[in-house]
Design a protein around this motif. Structure first.
Motif, PDB file in Angstrom:
ATOM      1  N   TYR A 224       2.566  37.283 123.630  1.00  0.00           N
ATOM      2  CA  TYR A 224       3.361  36.440 122.735  1.00  0.00           C
ATOM      3  C   TYR A 224       4.101  35.312 123.439  1.00  0.00           C
ATOM      4  CZ  TYR A 224       2.446  40.216 119.502  1.00  0.00           C
ATOM      5  OH  TYR A 224       1.816  41.146 118.725  1.00  0.00           O
ATOM      6  N   VAL A 225       4.326  35.463 124.745  1.00  0.00           N
ATOM      7  CA  VAL A 225       5.163  34.467 125.421  1.00  0.00           C
ATOM      8  C   VAL A 225       4.391  33.683 126.489  1.00  0.00           C
ATOM      9  CG1 VAL A 225       7.212  34.129 126.851  1.00  0.00           C
ATOM     10  CG2 VAL A 225       7.270  35.747 124.961  1.00  0.00           C
ATOM     11  N   PRO A 228       0.320  32.071 125.385  1.00  0.00           N
ATOM     12  CA  PRO A 228       0.329  30.899 124.498  1.00  0.00           C
ATOM     13  C   PRO A 228       0.789  29.624 125.194  1.00  0.00           C
ATOM     14  CG  PRO A 228       1.365  32.762 123.417  1.00  0.00           C
ATOM     15  CD  PRO A 228       1.126  33.169 124.839  1.00  0.00           C
ATOM     16  N   GLN A 229       1.654  29.769 126.198  1.00  0.00           N
ATOM     17  CA  GLN A 229       2.104  28.581 126.923  1.00  0.00           C
ATOM     18  C   GLN A 229       1.133  28.192 128.016  1.00  0.00           C
ATOM     19  OE1 GLN A 229       6.436  28.338 127.797  1.00  0.00           O
ATOM     20  NE2 GLN A 229       6.499  30.383 126.924  1.00  0.00           N
ATOM     21  N   ILE A 309       4.759  21.196 124.034  1.00  0.00           N
ATOM     22  CA  ILE A 309       5.621  22.183 124.698  1.00  0.00           C
ATOM     23  C   ILE A 309       6.462  21.464 125.749  1.00  0.00           C
ATOM     24  CG2 ILE A 309       5.664  24.140 126.274  1.00  0.00           C
ATOM     25  CD1 ILE A 309       3.373  25.313 124.774  1.00  0.00           C
TER      26      ILE A 309
ATOM     27  N   PHE B  94      11.786  30.312 124.039  1.00  0.00           N
ATOM     28  CA  PHE B  94      10.333  30.179 124.075  1.00  0.00           C
ATOM     29  C   PHE B  94       9.943  28.870 123.394  1.00  0.00           C
ATOM     30  CE2 PHE B  94      11.066  34.897 123.529  1.00  0.00           C
ATOM     31  CZ  PHE B  94      11.117  35.126 124.897  1.00  0.00           C
ATOM     32  N   PRO B  95       9.456  27.902 124.167  1.00  0.00           N
ATOM     33  CA  PRO B  95       9.276  26.552 123.628  1.00  0.00           C
ATOM     34  C   PRO B  95       8.173  26.447 122.574  1.00  0.00           C
ATOM     35  CG  PRO B  95       8.384  26.700 125.841  1.00  0.00           C
ATOM     36  CD  PRO B  95       9.084  27.997 125.577  1.00  0.00           C
ATOM     37  N   HIS B  96       7.226  27.403 122.574  1.00  0.00           N
ATOM     38  CA  HIS B  96       6.110  27.297 121.634  1.00  0.00           C
ATOM     39  C   HIS B  96       6.440  27.925 120.286  1.00  0.00           C
ATOM     40  CE1 HIS B  96       5.934  31.149 123.562  1.00  0.00           C
ATOM     41  NE2 HIS B  96       5.005  31.582 122.729  1.00  0.00           N
ATOM     42  N   LEU B 105      11.059  37.626 117.406  1.00  0.00           N
ATOM     43  CA  LEU B 105      10.043  38.219 118.283  1.00  0.00           C
ATOM     44  C   LEU B 105      10.450  39.609 118.770  1.00  0.00           C
ATOM     45  CD1 LEU B 105       7.302  37.638 119.553  1.00  0.00           C
ATOM     46  CD2 LEU B 105       8.471  36.685 121.525  1.00  0.00           C
TER      47      LEU B 105
END
Ligand SMILES: Nc1ncnc2c1ncn2[C@@H]1O[C@H](COP(=O)(O)OP(=O)(O)O)[C@@H](O)[C@H]1O
Ligand SMILES: [Mg+2]
Lengths: 309, 247
Positions: A224-225, A228-229, A309, B94-96, B105
């Motif tokens: 989740y963290v 994705p980035q 981002i 969390f930037p996204h 989350l």
């Protein structure tokens, strides 16, 4: 829309309504991120800019290929384009035969790529560990696999691996199809592992720390963290690897896989026209690679259209 | 032996390689107590709070959070993480994800709350830090002060018993410091147990029950804010206070 002018750069000084930006500017514009955020129209500009590259390449192809063909067919003894002249019945049969290898080339490449990005991730994760014995696993795999040339590995898998299986009492035949896929996937996975590692390491450490402090476990933190980035850093080089797989799949012809190169080889043996047939073969790979590039750009755009981002 | 303390550190030592970063650090934080840690840069303040939420491991001594001792056992780590919230100097949002997704989350993935419950909780805490209208935005669209308040809300969404703050205002422009400190004062007034690393001495005077001064990996001095600011005992502490209070 106030920002528009500043984004476009200095005015030409010929009045308050500057002419619409020439096509060349658009591309330049599309790479300026600040403009993106302030301009609602920006995604459209970027879309066009990315598309023009692909379209131009296709146009070039569309013009050049028939030209070569026509000039070849109409002239001399050196060129024998008749073997693949779609206007004649035998030529058309040959062209169809050559292109009929496309399906298995694509299928082999797709399955190998899917396996490679899976194995690559599994290999990359221990490489990111704090513990050295995990990192060792990653290093040994990557260094070992990427030092093996593709062709010897293909022979080893196709001719050698079944013997190992048999000695273990297993009856697992390896046909050219799976032999090629296993070899391509494993050989490529060393590179995808490195791509993942670099991409994941590019995500700031504070991100996974924050994820841990809100109670996420390792898998959730990745899912989740971090990933994705990292995906923006990972996707472009992965696309390169996919192109590499498509091209390397030509080696599968050596163990009898019926694909593009194999078909070309077989036709050359009966027609004695290597120049024309291999030219068309190269064209076939070119088409495939251009299609992949276009697909990847579409994918990147779809992910990028969502806030930066 | 459970003393009922929220956090208890007894003779904690830590090394980074050869570098002895924490030397026999002992302290105790009771439920509802507010502790402010200060000291020169590099004295080990961050390392102390990072050890408490297990982002760093200590090599000697005992750390207990709400009676649970911190060990390598994954169960104890998970237990501590669910009791302790952490706010970082760099926010680490969390930037996204949107603000709301940032807040949801943890509760949905780690706590198994339904999306509806998690969203309700997230909106409640956004209200608390006074930015309910920013729920749909990305962190990058917010000011530093707003981002830090989102980070505080994100921790609160996990409903921790203890909140740790590591220089929460040090990365902020001066005009945004007050809004973050206000949120923290409010939290203190509600009775949250807090350990705050900060050089905001006004805040310390207002909310701290206990001041801790660290230098070179050691706790040099502790005391109530009154004693600490009026009559610092050690020379190192006097020098430090002179330096930061002069500005
Ligand atoms: N991961 C690390 N590896 C090696 N040294 C570190 C690491 N983290 C911090 N240090 C060192 O430990 C000391 C204490 O760091 P820190 O706890 O961040 O101090 P403070 O927060 O008080 O400024 C510093 O000298 C720092 O350089
Ligand atoms: Mg620090």
């Amino acid at each position: 829309m106030k920002n528009r002018k500043t984004c476009l750069g200095p005015s030409t000084g010929k009045g308050d309504h500057p002419a619409p930006p020439p096509a060349r500017w658009r591309r330049w514009l599309s790479s300026a991120n600040e403009c993106h955020q302030s301009l609602r129209a920006a995604p459209v500009l970027r879309f066009r800019a990315n598309l023009t590259g692909g379209i131009q390449a296709f146009r070039l192809l569309a013009v050049c290929a028939p030209l070569l063909l026509v000039s070849g067919c109409s002239s001399s003894t050196a060129w024998g384009w008749y073997v693949i002249d779609p206007r004649t019945e035998s030529g058309w049969t040959n062209v169809k035969f050559l292109f009929s290898g496309m399906g298995s080339t694509i299928l082999i490449s797709l399955i190998a790529a899917a396996l490679s990005i899976t194995i690559g991730l599994i290999v990359a994760l221990p490489g990111l560990s704090d513990r050295w014995h995990f990192r060792i696993i990653n290093r040994v795999y990557v260094e070992f696999i990427r030092s093996i040339p593709l062709l010897p590995m293909l022979f080893w898998v196709f001719y050698g691996l079944p013997i190992i299986f048999r000695s273990m009492g297993l009856d697992i035949p390896i046909d050219p199809f799976w032999g090629a896929i296993i070899t391509l996937a494993v050989s490529d996975s060393a590179f995808t592992a490195e791509i993942y590692r670099a991409g994941i390491q590019s995500v700031a450490r504070g991100q996974s720390e924050a994820a841990q402090t809100i109670g996420l476990n390792y898998a959730q933190t990745m899912r989740y963290v971090v990933l994705p980035q990292a995906i923006r850093r990972i996707l472009p080089p992965l696309a390169n690897q996919f192109i590499y797989i498509v091209k390397m799949s030509a080696f599968a012809s050596v163990i009898g896989m019926q694909e593009l190169t194999r078909h070309a080889n077989e036709l050359v043996v009966t027609e004695y026209r290597p120049l024309e047939i291999y030219s068309l073969l190269i064209l076939e790979y070119l088409i495939l690679v251009l299609l992949i590039s276009a697909g990847v750009r579409w994918l990147e755009r779809r992910m990028g259209s969502d806030e930066r981002i | 032996m459970d003393t009922g303390a929220a956090i208890e550190m007894i003779g904690v030592n830590k090394w980074f390689g050869d570098f002895h970063v924490l030397k026999d650090v002992s302290m105790s934080v009771n439920p509802g107590e507010r502790v402010v840690i200060c000291g020169p840069s590099g004295s080990g303040k961050s390392t102390v709070v990072r050890c408490v939420c297990r982002l760093e491991t200590h090599q000697k001594g005992v750390i207990r959070v709400d009676g649970t001792e911190l060990t390598d056992d994954p169960g104890s780590v998970a237990a501590i993480r669910s009791e302790v919230g952490m706010v970082f100097q760099q926010f680490n949002l969390f930037p996204h994800l949107t603000v709301l997704q940032n807040l949801m989350l943890g509760p949905t993935k780690a706590r198994g709350l339904s999306r509806l419950e998690a969203e309700e909780r997230a909106r409640m805490y956004l209200e608390r830090v006074k930015i309910p209208e920013q729920a749909g935005k990305r962190p990058a669209q917010l000011s530093g002060g707003q981002q830090q308040r989102v980070a505080i809300a994100r921790s609160l969404c996990m409903e921790p018993k203890v909140m740790l703050f590591d220089e929460p205002t040090s990365a902020l422009d001066p005009e945004m410091i007050a809004e973050v400190l206000d949120a923290m004062v409010e939290l203190a007034e509600e009775g949250m147990t807090m350990v705050v690393v900060t050089h905001e001495m006004g805040f310390a005077r207002e909310v701290a029950d206990q001041m801790v001064f660290m230098d070179a990996g050691e706790i040099v001095e502790t005391g109530s804010p009154a004693e600490f600011f009026e009559t610092p005992k050690s020379h190192r502490c006097q020098t430090f206070l002179n330096q930061i209070l002069r500005h």
